[in-house]
Design an enzyme around this catalytic site. Sequence first.
Site, short mmCIF file in Angstrom:
data_model
loop_
_atom_site.label_atom_id
_atom_site.label_comp_id
_atom_site.label_asym_id
_atom_site.label_seq_id
_atom_site.Cartn_x
_atom_site.Cartn_y
_atom_site.Cartn_z
CB SER A 95 1.90 15.33 5.53
OG SER A 95 0.91 15.10 6.54
CE1 TYR A 100 5.75 13.87 3.49
CE2 TYR A 100 7.73 14.00 4.84
CZ TYR A 100 6.67 14.62 4.21
OH TYR A 100 6.53 15.98 4.29
CG PHE A 121 -0.89 21.43 10.59
CD1 PHE A 121 -1.28 22.44 11.49
CD2 PHE A 121 0.46 21.10 10.52
CE1 PHE A 121 -0.34 23.09 12.28
CE2 PHE A 121 1.40 21.74 11.31
CZ PHE A 121 1.00 22.74 12.18
CB ALA A 144 -8.53 14.56 -1.98
CG ASN A 180 5.14 23.63 9.85
OD1 ASN A 180 4.40 24.52 9.47
ND2 ASN A 180 6.34 23.44 9.30
CE LYS A 219 6.70 17.24 0.47
NZ LYS A 219 5.49 18.05 0.13
CB THR A 266 9.75 18.22 3.82
OG1 THR A 266 10.23 17.83 5.12
CG2 THR A 266 10.02 17.07 2.87
CG ASP A 267 13.21 19.36 7.83
OD1 ASP A 267 12.31 18.54 7.55
OD2 ASP A 267 13.46 19.70 9.00
CD GLU A 268 10.47 14.47 7.52
OE1 GLU A 268 10.42 13.28 7.18
OE2 GLU A 268 9.72 14.97 8.37
P1 NAD Z 1 -1.71 17.45 6.31
O1 NAD Z 1 -1.56 15.97 6.21
O2 NAD Z 1 -2.18 18.04 7.59
O3 NAD Z 1 -2.70 17.97 5.17
C1 NAD Z 1 -2.62 17.49 3.86
C2 NAD Z 1 -3.86 17.97 3.11
O4 NAD Z 1 -3.75 17.51 1.74
C3 NAD Z 1 -5.17 17.41 3.66
O5 NAD Z 1 -6.15 18.42 3.73
C4 NAD Z 1 -5.56 16.33 2.64
O6 NAD Z 1 -6.96 16.15 2.55
C5 NAD Z 1 -4.97 16.89 1.36
N1 NAD Z 1 -4.66 15.83 0.38
C6 NAD Z 1 -3.99 14.68 0.59
N2 NAD Z 1 -3.94 13.96 -0.55
C7 NAD Z 1 -4.56 14.69 -1.52
C8 NAD Z 1 -4.82 14.49 -2.89
N3 NAD Z 1 -4.42 13.38 -3.53
N4 NAD Z 1 -5.46 15.46 -3.57
C9 NAD Z 1 -5.88 16.60 -2.95
N5 NAD Z 1 -5.68 16.84 -1.63
C10 NAD Z 1 -5.03 15.89 -0.92
O7 NAD Z 1 -0.27 18.03 5.89
P2 NAD Z 1 0.47 19.35 6.43
O8 NAD Z 1 1.19 19.00 7.67
O9 NAD Z 1 -0.46 20.48 6.39
O10 NAD Z 1 1.57 19.51 5.30
C11 NAD Z 1 1.35 20.33 4.17
C12 NAD Z 1 2.58 20.28 3.27
O11 NAD Z 1 3.71 20.74 4.00
C13 NAD Z 1 2.92 18.90 2.74
O12 NAD Z 1 3.34 19.03 1.41
C14 NAD Z 1 4.07 18.44 3.64
O13 NAD Z 1 4.91 17.54 2.95
C15 NAD Z 1 4.75 19.78 3.91
N6 NAD Z 1 5.52 19.83 5.17
C16 NAD Z 1 4.89 19.61 6.36
C17 NAD Z 1 5.61 19.70 7.54
C18 NAD Z 1 4.95 19.47 8.88
O14 NAD Z 1 5.65 19.47 9.91
N7 NAD Z 1 3.65 19.30 8.96
C19 NAD Z 1 6.98 19.99 7.52
C20 NAD Z 1 7.60 20.20 6.27
C21 NAD Z 1 6.85 20.12 5.11
P1 TYD Z 2 6.52 13.20 13.47
O1 TYD Z 2 5.62 14.16 14.16
O2 TYD Z 2 5.94 11.96 12.87
O3 TYD Z 2 7.33 14.04 12.38
P2 TYD Z 2 8.60 13.62 11.47
O4 TYD Z 2 8.84 12.17 11.57
O5 TYD Z 2 8.16 14.00 10.10
O6 TYD Z 2 9.73 14.43 11.99
O7 TYD Z 2 7.65 12.75 14.51
C1 TYD Z 2 8.46 13.70 15.18
C2 TYD Z 2 9.47 12.93 16.00
O8 TYD Z 2 8.78 12.21 17.03
C3 TYD Z 2 10.24 11.89 15.20
O9 TYD Z 2 11.59 11.84 15.66
C4 TYD Z 2 9.53 10.59 15.52
C5 TYD Z 2 9.04 10.81 16.95
N1 TYD Z 2 7.79 10.08 17.29
C6 TYD Z 2 7.77 9.17 18.37
O10 TYD Z 2 8.80 8.98 19.07
N2 TYD Z 2 6.62 8.50 18.61
C7 TYD Z 2 5.49 8.66 17.87
O11 TYD Z 2 4.46 7.98 18.13
C8 TYD Z 2 5.52 9.62 16.77
C9 TYD Z 2 4.29 9.83 15.92
C10 TYD Z 2 6.68 10.29 16.54
#
Ligand code: NAD
Ligand code: TYD
Length: 331
Positions: A83, A147, A11, A34, A177, A151, A123-125
């Site tokens: 993620s 998770y 993403f 991957a 995001n 991280k 991540t903020d987490e």
């Molecule tokens: P995503 O799950 O959409 O994408 C992860 C990508 O990494 C995929 O393309 C997957 O194929 C690849 N991948 C997974 N395991 C792999 C491996 N072993 N080797 C090579 N590639 C691999 O994740 P995202 O939402 O795009 O998140 C990207 C980064 O941002 C992550 O590090 C996540 O922890 C961080 N992040 C995401 C959010 C969010 O809200 N999405 C918020 C804070 C931080």
């Molecule tokens: P998520 O998108 O999994 O992100 P994160 O847990 O990393 O913040 O979830 C966002 C919020 O939505 C979180 O408080 C959990 C809630 N949630 C539900 O209530 N039901 C669901 O099925 C999912 C996937 C998330």
Amino acid sequence: MKYLVTGGCGFIGCNLVRFLLENRAGASVRILDALTYAGSLDNLGAAAEDARVEFIQGDICDAEAVRRAMGGCEGVIHLAAESHVDRSIFGAEAAVRTNFEGTFRVLEAAREVGIERFLHVSTDEVYGAAEGVSFDENAPLLARNPYSASKAGADTMARAYWITYGLPVLITRPANNYGPYQYPEKLVPLFVYKALRDEPLPVYGDGMQVRDWLHVDDHCRAMLAVLERGEPGEAYNIPAHNERPNLQTIRLILHELGKPESLITYVEDRPGHDVRYSMTGEKLAALGWRPEVDWEAGMRASVRWFAEHLDWLEASYARGKAFFEQWYRNR
Ligand code: NAD
Ligand code: TYD
């Protein structure tokens, strides 16, 4: 500059690759991914055919593959991860392996190659639940699920590579995001998918947990601000200042799709559910970054994007089906 983007088919990665091509003249990108259930070449669209983009399929836990992918690159943006919190609760091994061990492999290769700028996306987490506080970058890392613990380990290892070996690492801690190409296991696209099918929306607990919603375009600009202007060894929060209880986000999704609130279904809570994420952002503001996307307009546009890309949504969901069937069976 030549960048290695790990996880470039996920993403945030696919949005970042596009952002680099559109906004940085002279940038070229090598993607190491991957292609797990979460990643797809389809996410890259026309960028996959762009002469400035090179794709390598490989695992970040494979030291040799990472070393080869990094050769000739000057900057690294490390995004590849498992993620999803729920998956990590269902089984923690993949998160520990990719997020912790994989980050170690990427850092180690960067040290060998002599990378000039290394952006580690954390991540903020990692701070854990923000009950009544907003964390600054010096707050302790008190992760509470597999998770975020994996991280937090990676975040700490990235910092250790700066302190121990002088690798010019910059760490970012972004908020939740949202935006196009988010995999439909996360709240927004999953609930769009279900609402479009008139299926119940599984809201964990009372739905009053608070998330701070960062548009992926604002996130891309923030990553580059830190990569280009940040201080090596420093961590930067990326808040959006858009804190909303989940129910507010869910009601907006339903409203945008013209679906009834009766689809909201309260289900068993996620174990160890962090009730709120919240961060301060002065360090990033000092680099000249501000979030630009309005929450309501950005969220509505994202919901429409998923509704208008039904083939993408369905194909993506299908790749994760085995997990969804097990996780939501009793929810
Ligand atoms: P995503 O799950 O959409 O994408 C992860 C990508 O990494 C995929 O393309 C997957 O194929 C690849 N991948 C997974 N395991 C792999 C491996 N072993 N080797 C090579 N590639 C691999 O994740 P995202 O939402 O795009 O998140 C990207 C980064 O941002 C992550 O590090 C996540 O922890 C961080 N992040 C995401 C959010 C969010 O809200 N999405 C918020 C804070 C931080
Ligand atoms: P998520 O998108 O999994 O992100 P994160 O847990 O990393 O913040 O979830 C966002 C919020 O939505 C979180 O408080 C959990 C809630 N949630 C539900 O209530 N039901 C669901 O099925 C999912 C996937 C998330």
